[in-house]
Design an enzyme around this catalytic site. Sequence first.
Site, mmCIF file in Angstrom:
data_model
loop_
_atom_site.group_PDB
_atom_site.id
_atom_site.type_symbol
_atom_site.label_atom_id
_atom_site.label_comp_id
_atom_site.label_asym_id
_atom_site.label_seq_id
_atom_site.Cartn_x
_atom_site.Cartn_y
_atom_site.Cartn_z
ATOM 1 N N ASP A 16 -3.858 4.001 4.843
ATOM 2 C CA ASP A 16 -2.979 3.695 3.715
ATOM 3 C C ASP A 16 -3.700 3.040 2.538
ATOM 4 O OD1 ASP A 16 -3.355 1.170 4.737
ATOM 5 O OD2 ASP A 16 -1.274 0.882 5.372
ATOM 6 N N ASP A 17 -5.019 2.822 2.670
ATOM 7 C CA ASP A 17 -5.777 2.364 1.497
ATOM 8 C C ASP A 17 -6.612 3.503 0.903
ATOM 9 O OD1 ASP A 17 -7.568 2.413 3.583
ATOM 10 O OD2 ASP A 17 -8.339 0.377 3.257
ATOM 11 N N HIS A 71 -14.203 2.633 2.313
ATOM 12 C CA HIS A 71 -14.868 1.459 1.737
ATOM 13 C C HIS A 71 -16.011 0.959 2.612
ATOM 14 C CE1 HIS A 71 -12.413 -1.173 4.342
ATOM 15 N NE2 HIS A 71 -11.376 -0.429 3.986
ATOM 16 N N ASP A 100 -11.046 6.330 15.657
ATOM 17 C CA ASP A 100 -11.908 7.375 15.078
ATOM 18 C C ASP A 100 -13.118 7.686 15.963
ATOM 19 O OD1 ASP A 100 -13.009 4.892 14.456
ATOM 20 O OD2 ASP A 100 -13.185 5.273 12.306
ATOM 21 N N ARG A 154 0.818 -1.216 0.000
ATOM 22 C CA ARG A 154 0.000 0.000 0.000
ATOM 23 C C ARG A 154 0.852 1.266 0.000
ATOM 24 N NH1 ARG A 154 -4.973 -0.958 4.255
ATOM 25 N NH2 ARG A 154 -5.722 -2.959 3.453
HETATM 26 N N1 UDP Z 1 -3.478 -0.975 10.337
HETATM 27 C C1 UDP Z 1 -2.599 -0.908 11.395
HETATM 28 N N2 UDP Z 1 -2.247 -2.064 12.041
HETATM 29 C C2 UDP Z 1 -2.753 -3.266 11.672
HETATM 30 C C3 UDP Z 1 -3.651 -3.325 10.601
HETATM 31 C C4 UDP Z 1 -4.001 -2.156 9.952
HETATM 32 O O1 UDP Z 1 -2.119 0.173 11.722
HETATM 33 O O2 UDP Z 1 -2.414 -4.271 12.286
HETATM 34 C C5 UDP Z 1 -3.840 0.262 9.643
HETATM 35 C C6 UDP Z 1 -3.716 0.129 8.131
HETATM 36 O O3 UDP Z 1 -2.408 0.404 7.707
HETATM 37 C C7 UDP Z 1 -4.750 1.132 7.654
HETATM 38 C C8 UDP Z 1 -5.814 1.092 8.747
HETATM 39 O O4 UDP Z 1 -5.181 0.546 9.907
HETATM 40 O O5 UDP Z 1 -4.210 2.445 7.568
HETATM 41 C C9 UDP Z 1 -7.026 0.261 8.365
HETATM 42 O O6 UDP Z 1 -6.584 -1.048 8.014
HETATM 43 P P1 UDP Z 1 -7.333 -1.929 6.906
HETATM 44 O O7 UDP Z 1 -7.644 -1.093 5.720
HETATM 45 O O8 UDP Z 1 -6.497 -3.143 6.679
HETATM 46 O O9 UDP Z 1 -8.666 -2.396 7.656
HETATM 47 P P2 UDP Z 1 -10.138 -1.744 7.738
HETATM 48 O O10 UDP Z 1 -10.272 -1.279 9.167
HETATM 49 O O11 UDP Z 1 -10.225 -0.626 6.776
HETATM 50 O O12 UDP Z 1 -11.041 -2.861 7.414
HETATM 51 MN MN MN Z 2 -9.335 -0.168 4.951
#
Ligand code: UDP
Ligand code: MN
Length: 263
Positions: free
Chosen positions: A102-103, A210, A186, A29
């Site tokens: 980072d996504d 997303h 958040d 990413r």
């Molecule tokens: N992230 C993190 N530690 C982890 C997994 C994810 O800091 O062990 C960060 C990741 O780099 C991103 C955010 O948390 O910036 C959200 O992660 P992800 O998109 O994988 O999961 P979501 O919460 O969106 O489903």
């Molecule tokens: Mn995500």
Amino acid sequence: APNRKVPVEIHPGELTITVKTTRKFHNTRVKDILDTWFRLSPENIFFISDTNDQALNQSTNGHLINSKCPSSHNSRALCCKMNHELDFFVQRDTKWSCHFDDDNYVNVDELIKTLRQFDPNEDWYLGRPSTNGPIKIDDSEAKSEFWFATGGAGLCLSRSVIHKLATYVKNHGFKHLGHRIQSPDDVTLGYLLEHLLNIRLTIIDKFHSHFELLDGISEKKLHSQISLSAGSYDEHRENYVKVPILFSHDQDPQRILNFIMIY
Ligand code: UDP
Ligand code: MN
């Protein structure tokens, strides 16, 4: 080419962007970000991660910050990282401070144009919720109801807000607050701003995570969005922005490379 956009110039002291990341995403990413939107404003973008990485620190010109937080996805680890982002915002003291995941793809031009419509000396908490209403927390002292901007869509805070936050975030204060209300980063930020500091979220619908259905954004409007993302909507549904596919899913799982073709 005549249609080539000239990027908006961002003045020194105007903007800080932190991108939350973790070791396992440095070569995927983060690499995609460096190849795309990082280039729009390399002076102002910083990565908050959980490990040292000499190569990455070099390719970002020293913009990799090791929070030393645990690299996991639980509330404690994420609040630890957000605490670092907020500490960094206090230290940088720019007019605007923005967080992204980072996504995210960030259209830095549209971001700065939008921010310039607000006065950084007033309190502004800008972002987009992914809930249909305020959330309720039942902590031991009182019930509270508040909105929060989804971290995965990105959010921005004015300097005035950062000044008010400073006493709450120092000495790991934000991390402890998140632990006390047992909430992710958040949500904890929403609680701190809306409930404790009485600063209301202003919804900007140009931020996208997303956790909203991304194929609803019309192609015509893509260029005027601030942030885009990709991932899963829930366990059952993959969630992508509709863009012409120039890079395959394997080459570009977050569609970050595909987004650059829009901007
Ligand atoms: N992230 C993190 N530690 C982890 C997994 C994810 O800091 O062990 C960060 C990741 O780099 C991103 C955010 O948390 O910036 C959200 O992660 P992800 O998109 O994988 O999961 P979501 O919460 O969106 O489903
Ligand atoms: Mn995500």
